[in-house]
Design an enzyme around this catalytic site. Structure first.
Site, PDB file in Angstrom:
ATOM      1  NE  ARG A 123      -2.411  -1.528   3.378  1.00 28.72           N
ATOM      2  CZ  ARG A 123      -2.299  -2.786   3.813  1.00 28.72           C
ATOM      3  NH1 ARG A 123      -2.810  -3.767   3.097  1.00 28.72           N
ATOM      4  NH2 ARG A 123      -1.703  -3.062   4.938  1.00 28.72           N
ATOM      5  CD  GLU A 133       3.872  -7.143  13.881  1.00 25.66           C
ATOM      6  OE1 GLU A 133       2.992  -6.872  13.063  1.00 25.66           O
ATOM      7  OE2 GLU A 133       4.967  -6.570  13.885  1.00 25.66           O
TER       8      GLU A 133
END
Length: 175
Positions: free
Chosen positions: A62, A99
């Site tokens: 994006r 993460e």
């Protein structure tokens, strides 16, 4: 330039996506609205117009949308930062922790010249790992990072802390 558009009212939130406990911030409605896209580009341009910017780098995927629009607005070129294995030719790559595991990003070795000033754009900053890896790749090629342009910042994940010393401009900050 549109004054005071409320992007937060346009961005959708999806609780428990892609997994339980995560709130996904969906910028698709922003992309569907040409006035909202123009507002985003205008806000970033206004923030960075007085800095020397030679090229805009977009982070897959994006980030490409906003980086390309910014490149047009600045009258500059656009370069891609992609996931490993997606770029042809000689590349420089960097692995880093995210993460939920590891990731590797790469840039073509001739994408940024020594001394070029690079503005990095992405839709969102969370933990900052991808943004930091992008800055490191550009700097390894001899480029100077003039700043980061993020549409959304997830402040509780403290990605900004990983980018200390850089000019960071986020349009919508979620606590």
């Amino acid at each position: 330039m549109a004054i005071g558009m409320n992007l937060k009212a346009i961005i959708r939130s999806f609780p428990d996506f892609p997994k339980k406990g995560i709130i996904f911030r969906d910028i698709s409605p922003v992309l569907k609205d040409p006035k909202a896209v123009q507002y985003v580009v205008d806000q970033f341009y206004e923030h960075y117009k007085n800095k020397r910017v030679d090229v805009i780098a977009g982070i897959e995927a994006r980030g490409f949308i906003f980086a390309c629009a910014l490149a047009i607005r600045f009258g500059k070129g656009f370069v891609m930062i992609r996931k490993q294995g997606k770029l042809p030719g000689k590349t420089l790559n960097l692995s880093y922790e995210i993460e939920y595991g590891n990731a590797t990003m790469e840039i073509q070795q001739d994408a940024v010249s020594k001394g070029q000033n690079v503005l990095i754009a992405d839709d969102l900053i969370a933990t900052g790992g991808t943004a930091k890896a992008t800055a490191n790749l550009i700097e390894q090629l001899g480029g100077n990072v003039v700043g980061f342009a993020f549409v959304v910042e997830l402040a509780d994940l403290k990605g900004r802390d990983l980018l200390k010393g850089y000019d960071i401009h986020s349009l919508v900050i979620y606590p």
